[in-house]
Design a protein around this motif. Structure first.
Motif, PDB file in Angstrom:
ATOM      1  N   UNK A 148       0.819  -1.190   0.000  1.00 33.23           N
ATOM      2  CA  UNK A 148       0.000   0.000   0.000  1.00 33.23           C
ATOM      3  C   UNK A 148       0.868   1.261   0.000  1.00 33.23           C
ATOM      4  N   UNK A 149       1.961   1.220   0.757  1.00 34.13           N
ATOM      5  CA  UNK A 149       2.868   2.372   0.779  1.00 34.13           C
ATOM      6  C   UNK A 149       3.544   2.538  -0.574  1.00 34.13           C
ATOM      7  N   UNK A 150       3.915   1.446  -1.203  1.00 34.85           N
ATOM      8  CA  UNK A 150       4.563   1.531  -2.515  1.00 34.85           C
ATOM      9  C   UNK A 150       3.631   2.146  -3.559  1.00 34.85           C
ATOM     10  N   UNK A 151       2.360   1.832  -3.484  1.00 39.09           N
ATOM     11  CA  UNK A 151       1.392   2.406  -4.411  1.00 39.09           C
ATOM     12  C   UNK A 151       1.250   3.908  -4.172  1.00 39.09           C
ATOM     13  N   UNK A 152       1.232   4.320  -2.925  1.00 33.22           N
ATOM     14  CA  UNK A 152       1.135   5.745  -2.611  1.00 33.22           C
ATOM     15  C   UNK A 152       2.372   6.492  -3.113  1.00 33.22           C
ATOM     16  N   UNK A 153       3.541   5.918  -2.943  1.00 32.51           N
ATOM     17  CA  UNK A 153       4.772   6.548  -3.426  1.00 32.51           C
ATOM     18  C   UNK A 153       4.767   6.628  -4.948  1.00 32.51           C
ATOM     19  N   UNK A 154       4.280   5.598  -5.612  1.00 35.10           N
ATOM     20  CA  UNK A 154       4.220   5.611  -7.071  1.00 35.10           C
ATOM     21  C   UNK A 154       3.281   6.692  -7.580  1.00 35.10           C
ATOM     22  N   UNK A 155       2.154   6.862  -6.924  1.00 33.88           N
ATOM     23  CA  UNK A 155       1.193   7.887  -7.347  1.00 33.88           C
ATOM     24  C   UNK A 155       1.770   9.281  -7.140  1.00 33.88           C
ATOM     25  N   UNK A 156       2.405   9.503  -6.004  1.00 33.38           N
ATOM     26  CA  UNK A 156       3.016  10.810  -5.739  1.00 33.38           C
ATOM     27  C   UNK A 156       4.144  11.073  -6.731  1.00 33.38           C
ATOM     28  N   UNK A 157       4.900  10.050  -7.072  1.00 31.10           N
ATOM     29  CA  UNK A 157       6.016  10.203  -8.004  1.00 31.10           C
ATOM     30  C   UNK A 157       5.540  10.566  -9.408  1.00 31.10           C
ATOM     31  N   UNK A 158       4.312  10.240  -9.758  1.00 29.16           N
ATOM     32  CA  UNK A 158       3.791  10.556 -11.085  1.00 29.16           C
ATOM     33  C   UNK A 158       3.087  11.904 -11.156  1.00 29.16           C
ATOM     34  N   UNK A 159       3.125  12.674 -10.085  1.00 31.25           N
ATOM     35  CA  UNK A 159       2.577  14.032 -10.147  1.00 31.25           C
ATOM     36  C   UNK A 159       3.380  14.842 -11.158  1.00 31.25           C
ATOM     37  N   UNK A 160       2.729  15.723 -11.898  1.00 29.12           N
ATOM     38  CA  UNK A 160       3.457  16.463 -12.949  1.00 29.12           C
ATOM     39  C   UNK A 160       4.285  17.627 -12.415  1.00 29.12           C
ATOM     40  N   UNK A 161       5.074  17.372 -11.382  1.00 30.19           N
ATOM     41  CA  UNK A 161       6.023  18.350 -10.867  1.00 30.19           C
ATOM     42  C   UNK A 161       7.405  17.946 -11.346  1.00 30.19           C
ATOM     43  N   UNK A 162       8.173  18.907 -11.780  1.00 27.66           N
ATOM     44  CA  UNK A 162       9.400  18.581 -12.500  1.00 27.66           C
ATOM     45  C   UNK A 162      10.443  17.787 -11.713  1.00 27.66           C
ATOM     46  N   UNK A 163      10.650  18.019 -10.440  1.00 30.81           N
ATOM     47  CA  UNK A 163      11.648  17.167  -9.773  1.00 30.81           C
ATOM     48  C   UNK A 163      11.238  15.699  -9.694  1.00 30.81           C
ATOM     49  N   UNK A 164       9.971  15.404  -9.908  1.00 30.29           N
ATOM     50  CA  UNK A 164       9.490  14.024  -9.872  1.00 30.29           C
ATOM     51  C   UNK A 164       9.454  13.441 -11.280  1.00 30.29           C
ATOM     52  N   UNK A 165       9.273  12.127 -11.368  1.00 25.88           N
ATOM     53  CA  UNK A 165       9.240  11.458 -12.671  1.00 25.88           C
ATOM     54  C   UNK A 165       8.078  11.929 -13.532  1.00 25.88           C
ATOM     55  N   UNK A 166       6.952  12.257 -12.912  1.00 28.55           N
ATOM     56  CA  UNK A 166       5.801  12.738 -13.669  1.00 28.55           C
ATOM     57  C   UNK A 166       6.103  14.035 -14.402  1.00 28.55           C
ATOM     58  N   UNK A 167       6.917  14.882 -13.821  1.00 25.33           N
ATOM     59  CA  UNK A 167       7.313  16.124 -14.486  1.00 25.33           C
ATOM     60  C   UNK A 167       8.158  15.861 -15.711  1.00 25.33           C
ATOM     61  N   UNK A 168       9.057  14.897 -15.613  1.00 25.80           N
ATOM     62  CA  UNK A 168       9.892  14.557 -16.768  1.00 25.80           C
ATOM     63  C   UNK A 168       9.048  13.921 -17.871  1.00 25.80           C
ATOM     64  N   UNK A 169       8.076  13.099 -17.472  1.00 17.87           N
ATOM     65  CA  UNK A 169       7.172  12.529 -18.469  1.00 17.87           C
ATOM     66  C   UNK A 169       6.341  13.619 -19.138  1.00 17.87           C
TER      67      UNK A 169
END
Length: 85
Positions: A1-22
């Protein structure tokens, strides 16, 4: 459950996160391979970093149970005072 929460936060479209790069990769694809100008990239990454640090400080403030608005606000102002180059 924690891993899923971290994955969702990581895909936010903020540039320091992976979602921003995507997001920037998608923007370059839409612009047919033309990269985003460097100054725009730097400004957006600074905004994303400030947002992430603000969320971190709010969470730290809540965890420590500090009372008063000035405790977290002073730390946020320190990060906003980064000299511009």
């Amino acid at each position: 459950l924690i891993s899923l929460a971290i994955a969702i936060v990581n895909l936010l479209p903020l540039l320091p996160l992976d979602g921003g790069h995507l997001t920037f990769g998608l923007i370059e694809f839409i612009r047919r391979g033309r990269p985003v100008p460097r100054d725009v990239y730097e400004r957006i990454s600074l905004v994303g970093l400030v947002l992430i640090m603000s969320l971190f400080l709010i969470g730290l403030n809540n965890d420590l149970g500090l009372k008063g608005a000035s405790s977290g606000a002073a730390l946020v102002l320190v990060f906003l005072a980064i000299p511009k180059s």
